[in-house]
Design a protein around this motif. Sequence first.
Motif, PDB file in Angstrom:
ATOM      1  N   ALA A  77       0.939  -1.121  -0.044  1.00 45.56           N
ATOM      2  CA  ALA A  77      -0.052  -0.037  -0.128  1.00 45.56           C
ATOM      3  C   ALA A  77       0.968   1.327   0.037  1.00 45.56           C
ATOM      4  O   ALA A  77       0.511   2.317  -0.595  1.00 45.56           O
ATOM      5  CB  ALA A  77      -0.943  -0.195   1.126  1.00 45.56           C
ATOM      6  N   LEU A  78       2.003   1.236   0.869  1.00 44.19           N
ATOM      7  CA  LEU A  78       2.808   2.390   0.637  1.00 44.19           C
ATOM      8  C   LEU A  78       3.317   2.645  -0.620  1.00 44.19           C
ATOM      9  O   LEU A  78       3.800   3.832  -1.047  1.00 44.19           O
ATOM     10  CB  LEU A  78       4.013   2.226   1.896  1.00 44.19           C
ATOM     11  N   ASP A  79       3.623   1.595  -1.453  1.00 47.01           N
ATOM     12  CA  ASP A  79       4.500   1.742  -2.539  1.00 47.01           C
ATOM     13  C   ASP A  79       3.296   2.337  -3.525  1.00 47.01           C
ATOM     14  O   ASP A  79       3.623   3.016  -4.534  1.00 47.01           O
ATOM     15  CB  ASP A  79       4.945   0.203  -3.215  1.00 47.01           C
ATOM     16  N   GLN A  80       2.101   1.764  -3.396  1.00 47.81           N
ATOM     17  CA  GLN A  80       1.024   2.068  -4.399  1.00 47.81           C
ATOM     18  C   GLN A  80       0.690   3.688  -4.109  1.00 47.81           C
ATOM     19  O   GLN A  80       0.194   4.219  -5.007  1.00 47.81           O
ATOM     20  CB  GLN A  80      -0.191   1.483  -4.182  1.00 47.81           C
ATOM     21  N   ARG A 103      -1.536   7.578 -11.348  1.00 46.92           N
ATOM     22  CA  ARG A 103      -0.928   6.359 -11.065  1.00 46.92           C
ATOM     23  C   ARG A 103      -1.505   5.672  -9.904  1.00 46.92           C
ATOM     24  O   ARG A 103      -1.449   4.556  -9.437  1.00 46.92           O
ATOM     25  CB  ARG A 103       0.570   6.374 -10.737  1.00 46.92           C
ATOM     26  N   VAL A 104      -1.766   6.755  -8.756  1.00 47.24           N
ATOM     27  CA  VAL A 104      -2.277   6.008  -7.326  1.00 47.24           C
ATOM     28  C   VAL A 104      -3.601   5.423  -7.690  1.00 47.24           C
ATOM     29  O   VAL A 104      -4.008   4.538  -7.177  1.00 47.24           O
ATOM     30  CB  VAL A 104      -2.149   7.147  -6.632  1.00 47.24           C
ATOM     31  N   THR A 105      -4.584   6.265  -8.334  1.00 46.37           N
ATOM     32  CA  THR A 105      -5.744   5.897  -8.533  1.00 46.37           C
ATOM     33  C   THR A 105      -5.800   4.546  -9.514  1.00 46.37           C
ATOM     34  O   THR A 105      -6.557   3.592  -9.251  1.00 46.37           O
ATOM     35  CB  THR A 105      -6.672   6.630  -9.454  1.00 46.37           C
ATOM     36  N   LYS A 106      -5.029   4.367 -10.246  1.00 45.82           N
ATOM     37  CA  LYS A 106      -4.826   2.876 -11.084  1.00 45.82           C
ATOM     38  C   LYS A 106      -4.318   1.850 -10.025  1.00 45.82           C
ATOM     39  O   LYS A 106      -4.578   0.698 -10.171  1.00 45.82           O
ATOM     40  CB  LYS A 106      -3.847   3.232 -12.303  1.00 45.82           C
ATOM     41  N   ALA A 107      -3.244   2.095  -9.433  1.00 39.85           N
ATOM     42  CA  ALA A 107      -2.678   0.923  -8.364  1.00 39.85           C
ATOM     43  C   ALA A 107      -3.599   0.770  -7.383  1.00 39.85           C
ATOM     44  O   ALA A 107      -3.828  -0.555  -7.094  1.00 39.85           O
ATOM     45  CB  ALA A 107      -1.411   1.738  -7.658  1.00 39.85           C
ATOM     46  N   PHE A 108      -4.474   1.618  -7.043  1.00 34.20           N
ATOM     47  CA  PHE A 108      -5.718   1.336  -5.875  1.00 34.20           C
ATOM     48  C   PHE A 108      -6.854   0.754  -6.337  1.00 34.20           C
ATOM     49  O   PHE A 108      -7.818   0.464  -5.939  1.00 34.20           O
ATOM     50  CB  PHE A 108      -5.927   2.392  -4.934  1.00 34.20           C
ATOM     51  N   GLY A 109      -7.021   0.734  -7.804  1.00 31.74           N
ATOM     52  CA  GLY A 109      -8.149   0.485  -8.427  1.00 31.74           C
ATOM     53  C   GLY A 109      -9.397   1.634  -8.156  1.00 31.74           C
ATOM     54  O   GLY A 109     -10.643   1.132  -8.093  1.00 31.74           O
ATOM     55  N   LEU A 110      -9.126   2.724  -8.250  1.00 31.82           N
ATOM     56  CA  LEU A 110     -10.124   3.671  -7.806  1.00 31.82           C
ATOM     57  C   LEU A 110     -10.744   4.556  -9.368  1.00 31.82           C
ATOM     58  O   LEU A 110     -10.145   4.372 -10.173  1.00 31.82           O
ATOM     59  CB  LEU A 110      -9.526   4.881  -6.681  1.00 31.82           C
ATOM     60  N   PRO A 111     -11.736   5.045  -9.163  1.00 36.14           N
ATOM     61  CA  PRO A 111     -12.375   5.666 -10.201  1.00 36.14           C
ATOM     62  C   PRO A 111     -11.417   6.939 -10.681  1.00 36.14           C
ATOM     63  O   PRO A 111     -10.607   7.362  -9.759  1.00 36.14           O
ATOM     64  CB  PRO A 111     -13.594   6.342  -9.762  1.00 36.14           C
TER      65      PRO A 111
END
Length: 836
Positions: free
Chosen positions: A530-533, A706-714
């Motif tokens: 999660a910290l990497d994401q 990149r963060v939204t993609k890593a966490f699968g967010l809209p």
Amino acid sequence: MRVPLSWLREYVDLPAGETGRDVQAKLVAAGLEVERVEQLGAGLKGPLVVGQVLTIEELEGFKKPIRFCTVDVGTANGTGEPQEIVCGARNFSVGDKVVVVLPGAVLPGDFAIAARKTYGRTSHGMICSGDELGMGDDGTHGIIVLPQEYEPGTDAIELLELVDEVLDIAVTPDRGYCLSMRGVAREAATAYGLPLRDPALLDVPAPNSYGYPVKVADPAGCSRFTARTVTGVDAEARSPIWLQRRLQKAGMRPISLAVDVTNYVMLELGQPLHAYDRSRIDGAIGVRRAERGERLTTLDGTKRTLHPEDLVITDNRGPIGLAGVMGGAETEIGDHAAGQGSTEIVVEAAHFDAVAIARAARRHKLSSEASKRFERGVDPNAASAAAQRTVDLLVLLAGGTAEAGVTEIVAPSGPRTISISADHPDRVAGVPYGRETVVRRLQQVGCDVYGQDELIVTVPSWRPDLTDPNDLAEEVIRLEGYENLPSTLPRPPAGRGLTERQRLHRRVGRALAGAGYVEALNYPFVGDAALDQLGLAADDPRRTVVRLVNPLADTEPALRTTLLPGLFAALRRNDGRGGHDLALFETGLVFRPTGDEPAAVRLPVDRRPTDEEIAGLNAALPRQPRRAAVVLAGSRELAGWWGQGRRATWADAVEAGRTVAREAGVELIVRQDQHAPFHPGRCAALLAVIDGQEVFVGSAGELHPRVTKAFGLPERTCAMEIELDLLERAGTGPVQSPRVSAFPVATQDVALVVAASVPAADVEAALRSGAGELLESLRLFDVFVGEQLGEGKKSLAYALRFRAADRTLTADEASAARDAAVASAVARTGAVLRGA
């Protein structure tokens, strides 16, 4: 632990009329969690007898195989003639002994048996399977085939011990000794005040040099290892019915004679055992830690890569078993019932380190009956007796011969003693038990007690959970009866109400809920992934975490340093389930260690800790600031008949920060920033003035793609996180309710042209500084950029509201205040009054 009452009576002479419910009440009063009493054979009514199959006729023309049988049931049917029965099972043959239920009988589940016509024949009863009789899993799920020694007509209800009561006990981790009939029998004997026939009191031969060779390389992991050998075992011997039934009642499936015997002794004495086929062992048996890269195929057929901390059993080839958890397939005992059994068996009874076994079982996700017992603590002194009991049963039931060799390796250890005041249980419980009662109860537990006012208590080997005086006090209290403790209500002092920190926390929650946010409570755990994401740099202080010794999940082994990953996970779940317009918030602690915290001190339990000890414990804790965070996605304002909707933007995240700050009486300063995990061009730093200095208190903005993609967010998800403890320091105390003035307001608008690089917050601060105390509010209502202003310029239009508390302002007073505000902005930001 499932405890058949008929088996329990072998060790304790319970009163003849005592039912399972009565025993349950006694054991519950003694502190055991007896969850239920299962009535086996409830409603069962005979005749249920042994029968011998005389003939089998295969019936044709049906969708499934059907057999018409004649069965000799002796005189149980009143005529002595063969009984005609239709049966669909195929796992029996002519001459086999089976279990037959005759018309007039009732099987479990109120299933009445009568003669009936089926498949063109009349069936006078049934040939029964174990499932139909409620016997549990025997591994075959077919017709019960009995040994030939039983005569037709023999009562099968008594033969199969179908009527019994079984206590289902939830054994807590500190009561590992109750994972055995011996342990439960000891508790029952104490509860009833009756003597115990200890099944571990056996004559055991002394160790000698003729036993099977064993080498223990890790005495800390294996403090005792006993090995015995039995030869000449009948390869076709099978477990007797009484042994199979006891295993089934205890919840275990009969497998083969050698395995059944080891399981039986484990249930009886609590000592896990393992049986090896001696012909499959290559050289001496060893006990050591696994080497990196070693592999082992366990009895469940799984090939496992071993960890260097795993304790393994070895021979000359390498690992042949995962110690205390499961044996290896290479030395497995064959099926005696199928004539493939071993004729030479080596019996292992060892004592392994509880922590090592618990970690291995968790590491390999392999919980077994053996590991359940070892990780809770097994009586090390029972190993020799368990090995002897196993040897005796193999000799008795399989015709084997016990070899004279006895191997026993024991690591030196002394008895565990605890010093306790004779009146300590009295002071803990608030009940005057007296020394005599304390000594008697501790002796019933199995302790040796010496002394008068100060008792020296030697703890029995089967109670590893007894480590300090309070453990001994608990034993006295529970055996004297928890129900006898007086009910005394505490008298707490009058409270001082909520602290300002608590009140702020509650106000923030109510304010965010009122602004349309929904609270989401998340676990305070985080992992490196999660910290990497989040896109944190290697030196980001949020990567310095407090790691847990025993985390709930290996993927999240640390305490969180930010609230955002938990909120992101909640947003992702809700978005995946169809909720696309989301606004979530959370308030809670984060954990920010410095790395300079001293080692934690262990507080005493026999007295109140001193102020210095408590201070030392607090000093060892990491900093735990309280924070609030929000996350938004989708529409902030929904579309409808009233007009177009509006998507959530970074500005909504900034406004959430202002909403939180207002509850602390703080006016935030907002500046452009670059701070992970936010988009570098849509990120705001939230600042507050503390002791005359601007202090960073949080961030808000739109998340980096990149963060939204890593966490699968809209896409375009926005977030905010702010520290409440800093806001409390910056605040002016409790928020004052607004005052409604009786005097009119004077509104003045100004438009200032400034360089595009000048933050609007700096212009606003300058206007406030110059306007003086008559300024009631200031609002930016327009931003304009155009050719007429010139390149690199922007126009900021503000509405200024002036009001005096004691009079109506004149036009000159309002204009003067406006001019002073503009002059301050010109001087501090280089602004030019538009249109001037």
